[in-house]
Motif scaffolding. Sequence first.
Motif, mmCIF file in Angstrom:
data_model
loop_
_atom_site.group_PDB
_atom_site.id
_atom_site.type_symbol
_atom_site.label_atom_id
_atom_site.label_comp_id
_atom_site.label_asym_id
_atom_site.label_seq_id
_atom_site.Cartn_x
_atom_site.Cartn_y
_atom_site.Cartn_z
ATOM 1 N N SER A 36 29.415 19.543 30.583
ATOM 2 C CA SER A 36 28.772 20.212 31.712
ATOM 3 C C SER A 36 29.126 19.542 33.024
ATOM 4 O O SER A 36 28.975 20.127 34.091
ATOM 5 C CB SER A 36 27.248 20.192 31.536
ATOM 6 N N THR A 60 26.062 35.681 44.142
ATOM 7 C CA THR A 60 25.939 36.072 42.738
ATOM 8 C C THR A 60 24.582 35.721 42.133
ATOM 9 O O THR A 60 24.378 35.921 40.939
ATOM 10 C CB THR A 60 27.040 35.399 41.897
ATOM 11 N N HIS A 78 26.711 42.227 30.029
ATOM 12 C CA HIS A 78 27.685 41.387 29.329
ATOM 13 C C HIS A 78 29.026 42.094 29.143
ATOM 14 O O HIS A 78 30.049 41.460 28.841
ATOM 15 C CB HIS A 78 27.139 40.940 27.971
ATOM 16 N N GLU A 81 32.298 40.920 30.867
ATOM 17 C CA GLU A 81 33.170 39.885 30.307
ATOM 18 C C GLU A 81 34.472 40.492 29.797
ATOM 19 O O GLU A 81 35.514 39.840 29.796
ATOM 20 C CB GLU A 81 32.456 39.151 29.170
ATOM 21 N N GLU A 90 42.793 32.303 37.432
ATOM 22 C CA GLU A 90 42.057 31.381 36.581
ATOM 23 C C GLU A 90 41.700 30.131 37.373
ATOM 24 O O GLU A 90 42.435 29.719 38.266
ATOM 25 C CB GLU A 90 42.885 30.988 35.355
ATOM 26 N N SER A 91 40.571 29.534 37.003
ATOM 27 C CA SER A 91 40.177 28.284 37.649
ATOM 28 C C SER A 91 40.987 27.143 37.062
ATOM 29 O O SER A 91 41.624 27.283 36.014
ATOM 30 C CB SER A 91 38.681 28.037 37.436
ATOM 31 N N PHE A 186 31.415 38.866 38.988
ATOM 32 C CA PHE A 186 31.113 38.186 37.728
ATOM 33 C C PHE A 186 32.114 37.057 37.472
ATOM 34 O O PHE A 186 31.739 35.925 37.157
ATOM 35 C CB PHE A 186 31.149 39.209 36.589
ATOM 36 N N GLN A 187 33.416 37.377 37.613
ATOM 37 C CA GLN A 187 34.449 36.384 37.354
ATOM 38 C C GLN A 187 34.547 35.349 38.488
ATOM 39 O O GLN A 187 34.922 34.202 38.252
ATOM 40 C CB GLN A 187 35.807 37.079 37.183
ATOM 41 N N ARG A 189 32.067 34.013 40.138
ATOM 42 C CA ARG A 189 31.081 32.960 39.868
ATOM 43 C C ARG A 189 31.623 31.948 38.865
ATOM 44 O O ARG A 189 31.519 30.737 39.059
ATOM 45 C CB ARG A 189 29.773 33.572 39.353
ATOM 46 N N ASP A 190 32.236 32.445 37.805
ATOM 47 C CA ASP A 190 32.793 31.572 36.780
ATOM 48 C C ASP A 190 33.918 30.712 37.357
ATOM 49 O O ASP A 190 34.017 29.512 37.069
ATOM 50 C CB ASP A 190 33.318 32.427 35.624
ATOM 51 N N LEU A 193 32.273 27.902 39.578
ATOM 52 C CA LEU A 193 31.560 26.886 38.811
ATOM 53 C C LEU A 193 32.524 25.982 38.048
ATOM 54 O O LEU A 193 32.357 24.756 38.017
ATOM 55 C CB LEU A 193 30.578 27.550 37.843
ATOM 56 N N LYS A 194 33.542 26.572 37.441
ATOM 57 C CA LYS A 194 34.522 25.771 36.707
ATOM 58 C C LYS A 194 35.329 24.894 37.656
ATOM 59 O O LYS A 194 35.627 23.737 37.355
ATOM 60 C CB LYS A 194 35.453 26.675 35.903
#
Length: 220
Positions: A36, A60, A78, A81, A90-91, A186-187, A189-190, A193-194
């Motif tokens: 994490s 978000t 969901h 996704e 991509e992160s 949605f993507q 946010r990911d 965070l990553k």
Amino acid sequence: MPSTLKLCLLLAALLQGVLGAPTEAPLTENLAGDPSGEEGELTPDLLSASGIWDRILSVTEDHQKEFEAEFQNQVKYHMLEDFNISSLPESCSYSNLSKEACLQKMVQGLLVYKALLKHVEKEYPSNSKILDARLNCGRLITVIRENMKHPERLTELTSSQEEQLLKEINSPYTFQRRMTAHSILFQFRDFLLKGKRAIKKREKARGNVVPIRLNYQAQN
């Protein structure tokens, strides 16, 4: 008795050695870390501790509620996704790239998302948080660039490239355009965070402090 005296002297010497030896500080941080990336605390002058991340992520915060209110459970959250958009970047991975390469990947990805957020703005013009997120993307890009060793290696999106990105995700069907807009959020946010976690891992594990430079200009 001589043997008893020698034994007492030996024990006294051992005790003195133990009590006088310096105590090693316990290792409080595992550099491999929790996946994490939340162990320990970061000082506020680190890039990953900047408040810009949270300002962008705020767009978000209520995304799922907004999505469910719009589609009235006819489409499940969901499902985003599996709603793929080929142009989404991509992160950076916090296990494979150097800090410099990670920062470069983050900037290039932010440039793409900054352009794609225009599609979201177009579909939801009354949502002022989307514009704020896009402007703060520009600010985060500026901060990262100023703390890179080789910002000249970054490639800006041309107006024609940005136009092509938006053209590829456009559709004559409202449902398709709206689902695309929600998938971008949605993507996004990911991605953030990553990316933040990856930078934080590098700052903690290697001690490479990336100082925040606040004298940046807002970018549109």
